[in-house]
Motif scaffolding. Structure first.
Motif, short mmCIF file in Angstrom:
data_model
loop_
_atom_site.label_atom_id
_atom_site.label_comp_id
_atom_site.label_asym_id
_atom_site.label_seq_id
_atom_site.Cartn_x
_atom_site.Cartn_y
_atom_site.Cartn_z
N ASP A 273 0.83 -1.21 0.00
CA ASP A 273 0.00 0.00 0.00
C ASP A 273 0.86 1.26 0.00
O ASP A 273 0.56 2.23 -0.71
CB ASP A 273 -0.92 0.00 1.22
N LEU A 274 1.89 1.25 0.82
CA LEU A 274 2.73 2.44 0.95
C LEU A 274 3.42 2.80 -0.36
O LEU A 274 3.44 3.97 -0.77
CB LEU A 274 3.78 2.23 2.05
N GLN A 275 3.98 1.81 -1.04
CA GLN A 275 4.75 2.12 -2.25
C GLN A 275 3.87 2.58 -3.40
O GLN A 275 4.35 3.14 -4.38
CB GLN A 275 5.58 0.91 -2.67
N ASN A 276 2.55 2.36 -3.27
CA ASN A 276 1.62 2.77 -4.34
C ASN A 276 0.92 4.09 -4.03
O ASN A 276 -0.01 4.48 -4.77
CB ASN A 276 0.59 1.67 -4.58
N LEU A 277 1.32 4.77 -2.96
CA LEU A 277 0.72 6.07 -2.65
C LEU A 277 1.14 7.09 -3.70
O LEU A 277 2.26 7.07 -4.21
CB LEU A 277 1.14 6.53 -1.26
N GLY B 262 0.13 14.16 -3.43
CA GLY B 262 -1.09 14.72 -2.85
C GLY B 262 -1.57 13.92 -1.66
O GLY B 262 -2.65 14.15 -1.12
N THR B 263 -0.73 12.94 -1.23
CA THR B 263 -1.07 12.08 -0.11
C THR B 263 -0.02 12.26 0.99
O THR B 263 1.12 12.63 0.72
CB THR B 263 -1.11 10.60 -0.54
N ALA B 264 -0.40 12.02 2.22
CA ALA B 264 0.53 12.01 3.35
C ALA B 264 0.26 10.76 4.18
O ALA B 264 -0.83 10.17 4.10
CB ALA B 264 0.36 13.26 4.22
N VAL B 265 1.24 10.34 4.94
CA VAL B 265 1.10 9.17 5.82
C VAL B 265 1.13 9.64 7.27
O VAL B 265 1.99 10.43 7.65
CB VAL B 265 2.23 8.14 5.58
N LEU B 266 0.18 9.15 8.07
CA LEU B 266 0.14 9.45 9.50
C LEU B 266 0.42 8.16 10.26
O LEU B 266 -0.39 7.23 10.25
CB LEU B 266 -1.23 10.01 9.90
N PRO C 134 6.61 6.88 -0.81
CA PRO C 134 7.17 7.95 -1.65
C PRO C 134 6.67 9.33 -1.24
O PRO C 134 7.12 10.33 -1.77
CB PRO C 134 6.66 7.58 -3.05
N VAL C 135 5.72 9.38 -0.28
CA VAL C 135 5.15 10.66 0.15
C VAL C 135 5.56 10.91 1.60
O VAL C 135 6.02 10.01 2.30
CB VAL C 135 3.61 10.65 0.02
N HIS D 23 11.24 16.05 0.60
CA HIS D 23 9.90 16.05 0.02
C HIS D 23 9.48 17.43 -0.49
O HIS D 23 8.32 17.63 -0.87
CB HIS D 23 8.88 15.54 1.04
N GLY D 24 10.42 18.39 -0.49
CA GLY D 24 10.12 19.71 -1.03
C GLY D 24 9.12 20.50 -0.21
O GLY D 24 8.35 21.30 -0.76
N LEU D 25 9.12 20.33 1.10
CA LEU D 25 8.20 21.06 1.97
C LEU D 25 8.85 22.36 2.43
O LEU D 25 10.03 22.38 2.80
CB LEU D 25 7.82 20.20 3.18
N SER D 26 8.09 23.43 2.46
CA SER D 26 8.63 24.75 2.76
C SER D 26 8.77 24.97 4.26
O SER D 26 7.80 24.81 5.02
CB SER D 26 7.73 25.83 2.17
#
Length: 601
Positions: free
Chosen positions: A226-230, A233-237, A264-265, A330-333
């Protein structure tokens, strides 16, 4: 004194002695009494919800030790681990209650410290019966209800502040357009159920955007898939996941590494024990501080303050913590971070240079800037390569573990079918083929076992170990030959898998020593090196085979034992050679160089 002349000689000699005794007794009666009072030690019982290998438990132990150090002579500490990540049902509680009822029947407990929800639920049900009147301080607890203090007036503690909602807010702050949050949680644990309930309330406030998709399975293969297919526009909690469907346990740092390696997210977590292991960040309170706060309450109680007079409190306000490197990945500001956020792995700030160095930079500025740019670019590539390598290794490790488990299950199934087949087959000439298949399956099982051991070699940091103790432990498990351990008092710096070295050497003597009946383990100095010798009285190794026996796959059995032993020793620069004389027995010499051994403390 003239009257003494009328006494017999033995009486005249005894009179001075009697006078001395009377004088001493008088002096003793006049002296002040000597106090023999001994200060009573405080007996503290710590009940952990989980096992000792959980990261949360380690952080809790550090916090409690700040107030109740283990070497305090006035404190006696008893520690229990409920292993709530393995099982947390009512039957488990009943069994534990029976154990504690017997174990602490004659021990006067003065204070009970309860860590997390499983232990809290247990103490609510059995505390008054097992430890009547004993003050209880809890912490890390989400399931507290003010009514509990009416049931147990001697109860106080630190309530767990919600971490799910603020961490979800952090996700939507750093990823304003996030459409879905994939939730990794184990609803089968007490803590997992509390977190799931918090998430339901928070998700309702967002009214469908983002959508929350909970990972209901605890199958590691399904999770990784499941994780590798995210998609973007998705995040994991990551909330609570310490046990998979096969019963394998994972520490917080370990599961955080696995989830972040396959995703990947961006991955966010709700515990400080996830930080630094691949998660972007989260909002939480330091576990150690929570435990320290509860321990201070306990100290007040031991000093005379009734537990009922100490109000139940919340831990300090949660704070946002992020990993700067993961945000960059992840390119987060960073500009979107809320005020007061703390970033780890952040590059150093501005560097103030002296005037003379500024002059040098001005003169050679162009060339130096070019060099710096090249170095920065190279450093970034190196960091990215290291991150990619770490991610790949983590994926391979997880994939290898899951695959090994699946293959082993298939081998067991095939073995079962083969046994059923062998009972029914009566065709002449078929049984030898069945024996060959049975042997092949046995070889596969042994190869899987070797792969599991080889995966562990070098995976943990080397430690100082006592080879005599380890050899004796392995000798106790070996019944085919007798083992005599006569090592001097030394310690060696080696991989934690050192026990496998001695186990394989003893097993080698039993399997290949032909008539070997005895193994002797000794040690002696050779220059600056310490040489540990493991010798047997068997057939020995022919000279032409000595250089092959440490190669993978060589030998009459699996051919992996000596290969594994050599690799385990090589982790810290130790070497092993065979120096015996053929016909008189095998002799393995483990050379421990200077700096890798020391006299036992």
């Amino acid at each position: 004194m003239n009257q003494l002349r009328h006494l017999s000689p033995w009486m005249r000699r005894g009179v001075p002695v009697i006078l001395v005794i009377l004088m001493l007794c008088s002096a003793g009666a006049a002296a002040p009494p000597v106090s023999c009072d001994v200060q009573k030690s405080d007996h503290i019982l710590i009940i952990h919800s989980y096992g000792p290998d959980m990261d949360w438990v380690g952080a809790v132990t550090d916090g409690l030790a700040r107030v109740f150090p283990a070497d305090d002579p006035d404190i006696v500490i008893y520690t229990e681990y409920m292993d709530g990540k393995l099982v947390s049902d009512s039957r488990h509680y009943e069994n534990l209650a029976a154990v504690y009822r017997h174990k602490y029947a004659s021990i006067p407990i003065d204070l009970i410290l309860v860590s997390d929800d499983d232990a809290y639920a247990f103490i609510l049900e059995y505390g008054d019966e097992l430890f009547p009147g004993v003050p209880i301080v809890f912490f890390g607890v989400s399931g507290y209800d003010p009514a509990h203090r009416e049931e147990l007036p001697n109860l106080t503690g630190v309530v767990e502040r919600t971490r799910v909602g603020p961490t979800v807010d952090l996700i939507t702050t750093l990823q304003p357009g996030v459409q879905e949050v994939y939730v990794v949680n184990d609803p089968g644990t007490t803590t997992g159920r509390f977190f799931a309930a918090e998430l339901v309330v928070k998700a309702a406030a967002y009214n469908g955007t983002p959508a929350f998709r909970a990972h209901g399975e605890t199958d590691m293969t399904v999770l990784c898939h499941d994780l590798q297919n995210l998609t973007p526009g998705t995040a994991v909690l990551l909330m609570d996941f310490n046990r998979d469907s096969d019963g394998r346990m994972y520490r917080d740092g370990e599961i955080a590494c696995i989830v972040s390696a396959w995703s990947p997210v961006p991955v966010y977590g709700i515990s400080d024990t996830f930080l630094g292991h691949g998660v972007v960040g989260g909002c939480f309170t330091d576990t150690t501080i929570q435990a320290e706060s509860a321990a201070k309450m306990g100290a007040d109680i031991l000093n005379g303050t009734p537990a009922g007079e100490i109000p139940v409190s919340a831990p300090p306000e949660g704070q946002v913590f992020v990993d700067y490197m993961e945000m960059q990945k992840h390119g987060l500001s960073v500009a979107l971070l809320p005020e007061g956020a703390v970033a780890i792995n952040q590059p150093d700030g501005e560097i103030v240079l002296p005037d003379w160095m500024l002059g040098v930079l001005i003169v050679g500025g162009g060339a130096l800037i070019a060099v710096v740019l090249v170095l920065v670019s190279s450093n970034q590539r190196i960091r990215k390569t290291k991150q990619d390598l770490h991610t790949s290794n983590q994926k391979l490790k997880t994939l290898f573990s899951v695959t090994r488990h699946d293959v082993n299950n298939q081998v067991m199934a095939a073995s079962g079918y083969l046994e059923l087949l062998s009972d029914d087959v009566t065709v002449p000439g078929v049984q030898p083929f069945i024996q060959h298949i049975r042997k092949a399956l046995q070889n596969i099982e042994e190869q899987i076992a070797f792969a599991r051991d080889y995966e562990k070699a070098g995976a943990s940091h080397p430690v100082w170990q006592n080879p005599a103790e380890i050899a004796e432990q392995m000798a106790a498990r070996q019944h085919a030959v007798s083992v005599d351990v006569a090592l001097s008092g030394i310690e060696i710096y080696a991989d934690p898998m050192l026990e496998k070295v001695f186990a394989n050497l003893f097993d080698n003597a039993a399997r290949h020593g032909e008539h070997a009946t005895r193994v002797q383990v000794t040690a002696s100095l050779r220059g600056d090196a310490q040489v540990i010798v493991v010798g047997d009285n068997g057939a020995g190794v022919p000279d032409e085979k000595k250089r092959f026996i440490f190669e993978r796959g060589y030998g009459a059995n699996t051919g992996y034992g000596l290969f594994l032993a050599s690799d385990i020793l090589a982790v810290t620069g130790l070497t092993i050679t065979e120096t015996g004389t053929y016909g008189t027995g095998a002799r393995f010499e483990i050379t421990v160089p200077k700096g890798r051994w020391r006299v036992s403390r």
